[in-house]
Design an enzyme around this catalytic site. Structure first.
Site, PDB file in Angstrom:
ATOM      1  N   ASP A   1      12.951 -15.322   3.408  1.00  0.00           N
ATOM      2  CA  ASP A   1      12.776 -14.075   2.607  1.00  0.00           C
ATOM      3  C   ASP A   1      13.752 -13.342   3.085  1.00  0.00           C
ATOM      4  OD1 ASP A   1      11.682 -13.357   5.132  1.00  0.00           O
ATOM      5  OD2 ASP A   1       9.670 -13.321   4.335  1.00  0.00           O
TER       6      ASP A   1
ATOM      7  N   ASN B   1      -1.667  -7.536   6.306  1.00  0.00           N
ATOM      8  CA  ASN B   1      -2.293  -7.495   4.977  1.00  0.00           C
ATOM      9  C   ASN B   1      -2.648  -8.947   4.662  1.00  0.00           C
ATOM     10  OD1 ASN B   1       0.042  -7.870   3.893  1.00  0.00           O
ATOM     11  ND2 ASN B   1      -0.131  -6.298   2.521  1.00  0.00           N
TER      12      ASN B   1
ATOM     13  N   HIS C   1       0.186 -11.089   3.946  1.00  0.00           N
ATOM     14  CA  HIS C   1       1.216 -11.577   3.247  1.00  0.00           C
ATOM     15  C   HIS C   1       1.730 -12.920   3.885  1.00  0.00           C
ATOM     16  CE1 HIS C   1       3.606  -8.473   5.439  1.00  0.00           C
ATOM     17  NE2 HIS C   1       4.213  -9.629   5.482  1.00  0.00           N
TER      18      HIS C   1
ATOM     19  N   GLU D   1       2.836 -10.787  -1.318  1.00  0.00           N
ATOM     20  CA  GLU D   1       1.602  -9.916  -1.081  1.00  0.00           C
ATOM     21  C   GLU D   1       0.346 -10.509  -1.549  1.00  0.00           C
ATOM     22  OE1 GLU D   1       2.142  -7.475   1.015  1.00  0.00           O
ATOM     23  OE2 GLU D   1       3.831  -6.501   0.466  1.00  0.00           O
TER      24      GLU D   1
END
Length: 301
Positions: free
Chosen positions: A161, A231, A233, A238
């Protein structure tokens, strides 16, 4: 597990750990656990460690939340990879989980898995994640290259990414991290390095489709390395994103930007609000996936 949570939002891990034959050389006392193991939040740290120290030859389920997992310092979640035996055949366990004493131990074991792959398949295609978690693994890979002759000259790498709007020379970019931690320190052929371009000037859908095509032309990813966001991801995908997604642009959530904020704050900049990332479907097409998670901040992920 994090990928499953994105689809179903539950806290159960379904996993299987190392297949251990009875009488195997790694057993040093204790019994081989032949029945499925269920660990629940009320189990004490000593009980968890005692169970995990036993060679397990059956699938097990972990039903737990952060309180129990915070007792453990580091984890490897391995899709299809044997710990000490290189690549397994297609009939091997689909998921293996290893709980290790600390982040350093995670880095050492992860580097060993990468070495097993590269030595058995010199032309292996690796998917590389940036971030702090894989740094210990990358450092150990560099050491093994320098001291033990681990050869990456025929291997190929793809970046996972990148932030939109910053280039590979930006000190907070994923590309810069990968180059600093690994790529520029081993003997990778530059023609076999493909990183996500956060400053691509053309249409992003076409660029993303081309990135997918490059992965296919390379023969697909043999081992995708992943960290885990606080979280949950994966890459910059996400929670709640599509499991069918391919490489795509996306908007970053506020908590992701907050977590990644310190390095940008040192530069007097704001965290970019968007990124490019391999999609979950792209990640799941890898032949093997190595997910690393260390520290108490990842317990809830």
């Amino acid at each position: 597990t994090a990928l499953r949570r994105q689809a179903w939002g539950h806290q159960r891990l379904a996993a299987a750990v190392i297949q251990q034959r009875e009488g195997g050389g790694r057993q040093q006392g204790g019994d081989v656990l032949k029945q499925p193991l269920v660990m629940r939040p009320q189990m004490a740290r000593a009980d968890i460690q005692r169970y995990l120290a036993v060679p397990i030859i059956q699938p097990f389920f972990v039903e737990t939340h952060g309180a129990a997992l915070e007792a453990l310092s580091g984890a490897l979640c391995l899709s299809g990879l044997e710990y000490d035996q290189g690549l397994p055949n297609e009939e091997s366990w689909s998921v293996l989980i290893g709980i290790l004493p600390d982040a350093h131990a995670v880095g050492l074991r992860a580097a060993q898995l990468v070495e097993n792959l590269v030595r058995s398949k010199p032309s292996a295609v690796l998917g590389l994640a940036a971030g702090a978690t894989p740094e210990a693994m990358y450092g150990e890979m560099v050491r093994r290259h320098q001291d033990n002759g681990l050869d990456f000259s025929k291997a190929s790498v793809f970046g996972l990414d990148e932030y939109l709007g910053i280039g590979a020379d930006h000190p907070a970019s994923c590309a810069h991290t990968l180059k600093h931690c690994l790529i520029d320190r081993v003997n990778l052929d530059h023609s076999r390095i493909c990183l996500v371009d956060g400053r691509h000037a053309g249409p992003l859908p076409a660029y993303c489709a081309d990135y997918e095509q490059r992965i296919q032309q390379a023969g697909g990813i043999d081992l995708q390395i992943l960290g885990l966001g606080v979280n949950g991801h994966i890459g910059f995908n996400e929670p709640g994103c599509s499991l069918a997604g391919r490489t795509h642009p996306l908007v970053l959530r506020a908590n992701t930007r907050k977590t990644n904020g310190p390095i940008f704050e040192k530069l007097g900049e704001e965290v970019p609000r968007a990124a490019l990332s391999m999609g979950v479907a792209t990640i799941l097409r890898a032949r093997r996936i190595l997910l690393l998670a260390t520290g108490p901040t990842k317990a809830e992920a």
